[in-house]
Design a protein around this motif. Structure first.
Motif, PDB file in Angstrom:
ATOM      1  N   SER A  46     -20.685   4.353 -34.819  1.00  0.00           N
ATOM      2  CA  SER A  46     -20.034   4.202 -36.075  1.00  0.00           C
ATOM      3  C   SER A  46     -21.276   4.186 -37.265  1.00  0.00           C
ATOM      4  O   SER A  46     -22.336   4.241 -36.688  1.00  0.00           O
ATOM      5  CB  SER A  46     -19.306   2.833 -36.048  1.00  0.00           C
ATOM      6  OG  SER A  46     -19.928   1.689 -35.679  1.00  0.00           O
TER       7      SER A  46
ATOM      8  N   THR B   4     -15.625   4.897 -37.330  1.00  0.00           N
ATOM      9  CA  THR B   4     -16.000   4.736 -35.794  1.00  0.00           C
ATOM     10  C   THR B   4     -15.417   6.180 -35.116  1.00  0.00           C
ATOM     11  O   THR B   4     -14.285   6.412 -35.101  1.00  0.00           O
ATOM     12  CB  THR B   4     -15.088   3.531 -35.132  1.00  0.00           C
ATOM     13  OG1 THR B   4     -15.685   2.114 -35.730  1.00  0.00           O
ATOM     14  CG2 THR B   4     -15.447   3.491 -33.531  1.00  0.00           C
TER      15      THR B   4
ATOM     16  N   ARG C  25     -10.031  -0.954 -38.285  1.00  0.00           N
ATOM     17  CA  ARG C  25     -11.126   0.065 -38.240  1.00  0.00           C
ATOM     18  C   ARG C  25     -11.004   0.948 -39.490  1.00  0.00           C
ATOM     19  O   ARG C  25     -10.060   1.181 -40.106  1.00  0.00           O
ATOM     20  CB  ARG C  25     -10.692   1.125 -36.984  1.00  0.00           C
ATOM     21  CG  ARG C  25     -10.591   0.120 -35.635  1.00  0.00           C
ATOM     22  CD  ARG C  25     -10.220   1.183 -34.397  1.00  0.00           C
ATOM     23  NE  ARG C  25      -8.956   1.488 -34.577  1.00  0.00           N
ATOM     24  CZ  ARG C  25      -7.948   0.948 -34.229  1.00  0.00           C
ATOM     25  NH1 ARG C  25      -7.734  -0.360 -33.944  1.00  0.00           N
ATOM     26  NH2 ARG C  25      -6.593   1.433 -34.518  1.00  0.00           N
TER      27      ARG C  25
END
Length: 813
Positions: free
Chosen positions: A48, A58, A228
């Motif tokens: 990431s 990521t 995320r």
């Protein structure tokens, strides 16, 4: 009986039992080389990027080097020539890191560096002059030792002046304020509630939904395992970001329910006033199916809040159903009161973030009378035998042995989105014949799995020369001919491998259009009707459309005197016929017509139904006509049959067809043969259009508020002179654009401003003869050059739309 005899008898019975178990195991696994097992956990590392306190993009690792051109799932900003990389090793030992930078089309390698024994945090320096003057592709390769390489991809762009931090901070504040229903935080002021928003569901919430739905109603959401963050697009006018996460909400049948969520933002920061604006918002949530909680009631199987329709298959007597929710495949057997989790990447016992990556799609292929289910997994393989690969895995679930067997894996080197777009509906597995059919770049392959024999049935087809049924069971294609049609068509039933031909009269040509269930729809054209489009291309429209059943009987004919059919579009039970009239040799578009499919849907006593409650609003349920009596099913988890050498197939690379790819809301949404179709699709979702070499064709909003093409006066005058001399517009634009042009028919004037802003003149046809050239615009009007007089005039966008209506809004760029 003495204790010695009892021990002897127990020993004999135990030995008999062990031998029986071993013998049964031998019979069960005979020929299977030789066992079943769980899929296993993910093993690859992830990487990431750190940016001012944010962990971004990521990336999941690939087992082999991928096609650079297709890898555009994320874009990472480089600030002051530096990119801060974080490596999540997950127990792997990283021996070296190699990083390479490529041009977007993958043809030019601009940088190649290696870092030995990298740590978990690495600063990558990109100080080479001119390296980031435009968008690039970064390839990272981690060497795990023993010749194991794992590859990662992201686009990169100079983000020094992109105001990325302001955009990210705004998105975080909006996201957290909506979750917490924080009053006065700006959420209500940012959204644009209208009739476009569906305020009956939490499954799909947009910028047009009301405040209560954007702020989660009374669901009291709590994020689990963190968000995320993925940057999807960034340009001078906006930044697009997608958050992916799981959220636990207040339930009804259960105390709480767990959901997967995708939340998309497109925002613009204006530094002059230090203010950020929300341009687009789109959120989907899908309830995860958890049979350890209440999932059955007297009416059926409860699926909860879902963002779209649920794929499902029912066996013949309506006692067994397989269904897909939350990218998991489940099977419910009413007779035995058993629920089986047939397939899931996120269900490993040691579930971690790698298994939550949603870069795949499941599709049900068929179910037999016993409930055995054939299905396919398209895209990126998070774990298991093909971890780190992209492609299509075909599986069969055996309900009697409660096992899943992989039949074949199609290996590719393209991104998961491209796999889904190019192979979904174009790959079909015939269980009985152990045969795989794949249509790839205009070539139809037949692959005998057990024999590992590959045959090309037909090749060199354009998109207009073949069609596949919605369920993937039927295919029809030209065996010869060109884009204007063929003398005969071949219809292939993929269920049984049987073929039949459709033929026509000597002076006629046939064109495959589509399927209504398994009935084939095709058009018939006459050679004498050959003509040209408004912009000068040769074309042969169809004078009638016929629908033929599986027994080759024509069951419906559409034919209107003086009207010709250019193409057909299929959606649900409606066929839209795009039509034209003929004036001399020229065909001009006219109003479409419609054919309604009145064919009755096959009845089943299990069907998908919507219902609503006060807290969760619209939900989905698989309703059983006869109801369900036992509401506490036994939960099974099938094992996967393992083979020493699973069947893996690759297909020859063919020259890719010219296509336009539409990206929006964080995903590849589709590919189109004509630029105009792609632009309209992208505009509807505030997306972008790129060509097959990744060059930008169109972006929503990324243009100046006014522009005039001032440096191409000679070119514009050349276009005008040739058009005035009645040279076909298509030929004219080919000459000035290096042998190609864009058919932008159907676009609105406002949608064309991006192209004009990039210095590309656009020819607008007023009818089949007269044209103007669009060369500039401001905030409300467009400037054009009159081909006949050479004068420049400006009219409102809407007036130009009306001026070109006589040509069917035909534009060429």
């Amino acid at each position: 009986m003495s204790w010695k005899k009892r021990l002897l008898n127990i020993g004999i019975l135990s030995a008999v039992f062990v031998v029986a178990v071993l013998f049964f195991g031998y019979l069960t696994n005979k020929g299977n080389d030789d066992m079943t097992a769980d899929m296993g956990a993910a093993t690859y590392p992830q990487v990431s990027f750190s940016y001012d306190g944010y962990s971004l993009n990521t990336l999941s690792g690939y087992a082999k080097r991928m096609d650079i051109v297709s890898m555009r799932d994320s874009i990472t900003p480089v600030v002051n020539g530096c990119l801060n990389l974080s490596v999540q090793e997950y127990g792997n030992k990283i021996e070296s890191l190699r990083y390479r930078i490529f041009s977007l089309n993958g043809k030019e390698k601009l940088l190649d560096e290696t870092v030995k024994k990298p740590g978990e945090e690495i600063a990558l320096e990109f100080d080479q002059e001119g390296l980031l003057t435009e968008e690039r592709v970064l390839e990272l390769t981690l060497n795990l030792g023993k010749d194991q390489l794992v590859h990662f991809y992201t686009r990169i762009k100079n983000g020094t002046d992109a105001h990325m931090l302001e955009c990210l901070d705004y998105i975080r504040n909006f996201h957290e304020s909506a979750l917490g229903k924080v009053e006065g935080a700006g959420v209500g002021a940012a959204i644009e509630p209208s009739e476009e928003g569906d305020n009956t569901t939490f499954g799909h919430v947009t910028i047009h939904s009301d405040y209560d739905h954007v702020s989660w109603g009374e669901l009291e959401p709590v994020v689990e395992q963190g968000e995320r963050w993925y940057i999807k697009e960034m340009n001078s006018s906006s930044t697009s970001v997608q958050l992916e996460y799981r959220v636990r909400c207040k339930g009804e049948e259960n105390e709480t329910d767990l959901y997967t969520v995708k939340e998309f933002f497109r925002v613009r920061h204006i530094p002059e006033v230090n203010k950020t604006y929300l341009l687009d918002y789109d959120r989907t949530m899908d309830q995860l199916f958890d049979p350890t909680k209440v999932v059955l009631n007297e009416k059926g199987t409860l699926l909860g809040i879902q963002s779209e329709n649920i794929p499902y298959e029912v066996n013949k007597d309506g006692s067994i159903v397989s269904f897909i929710v939350g990218e998991e495949l489940w099977n419910y057997n009413k007779n035995t009161d058993e629920i089986s989790l047939v397939f899931s990447f996120s269900a490993a016992e040691n579930t971690d973030g790698r298994n939550l990556v949603a870069q795949h799609q499941l599709e049900l292929l068929e179910m037999d009378g016993k409930g055995n289910t054939t299905f396919a997994v398209y895209g990126y393989m998070n774990r298991g035998e093909h971890e780190g690969e992209t492609g299509v895995a075909v599986y069969c679930y055996d309900i009697e042995t409660n096992s899943v067997e992989e039949k074949v894996f199609i290996s590719t080197d393209i991104s998961y989105g491209n796999v889904i777009q190019s192979l979904n509906k174009l790959a079909y597995y015939n269980v009985d014949q152990d045969t795989l059919y794949v249509m790839l770049e205009g070539t139809l392959y037949e692959y005998q799995v057990s024999e590992e024999e590959q045959t090309v049935l037909v090749k060199g087809l354009d998109d207009s020369q073949y069609t596949i049924s919605e369920n993937g069971h039927m295919a029809a294609y030209q065996k010869e001919g060109d884009e204007n049609g063929a003398k005969k068509l071949e219809v292939l039933n993929l269920d049984n491998g049987k073929k039949r031909e459709v033929t026509c009269q000597d002076s006629e040509y046939l064109k495959p259009l589509g399927f209504v269930k398994n009935d084939f729809v095709y058009g018939v054209a006459k050679a004498e009707d050959m003509g040209k489009t408004v912009f000068g291309e040769r074309t042969l429209p169809m004078y009638k459309v016929e629908i033929q059943d599986e027994k080759s009987k024509v069951i419906k004919t559409y034919e209107v005197e003086g009207i010709f059919v250019l193409s057909a579009e299929f959606e649900d039970n409606m066929i839209t016929l795009n039509r034209a009239t003929k004036n001399g040799e020229t065909y001009t578009k006219t109003a479409p017509d419609y054919i309604t499919n009145n064919k009755e849907k096959k009845e089943s006593n299990i069907y998908l139904e919507s219902y609503a409650t006060e807290l969760k609003e619209t939900q989905r349920r698989l309703t059983f006509e006869n109801g369900i009596s036992d509401k506490e099913p036994k939960v099974l988890k099938p094992k996967q049959v393992l083979f020493e050498t699973p069947s893996v197939v690759t297909f020859d690379e063919s020259e890719p067809k010219k296509k336009y790819f539409v990206y929006g809301h964080g995903e590849l949404q589709g590919s189109y043969g004509k630029a105009g179709e792609a632009v309209r699709a992208a505009d509807a979702i505030s997306g972008v259009v790129v060509a097959e070499d990744q060059t930008y064709v169109w972006e929503r909003g990324n243009r100046n508020l006014q522009h005039t093409i001032s440096d191409k006066e000679e070119i514009i005058e050349g276009i005008r002179t040739k058009l005035a001399a009645q040279q076909p517009p298509a030929e004219v634009m080919k000459e000035i654009n290096g042998g190609s042009y864009m058919d932008l028919t159907g676009c609105s004037t406002e949608e064309l401003l991006y192209l004009i802003g990039r210095g590309r003149p656009v020819v607008a046809m007023l009818d089949s003869v007269y044209a103007v050239i669009l060369v500039g615009y401001d905030d409300s009007s467009v400037t054009y050059v009159d081909v006949a007089s050479g004068e420049r005039r400006s009219v409102p966008y809407e007036e130009m739309d009306q001026m070109t209506a006589g040509s069917g809004n035909t534009y060429i760029g």
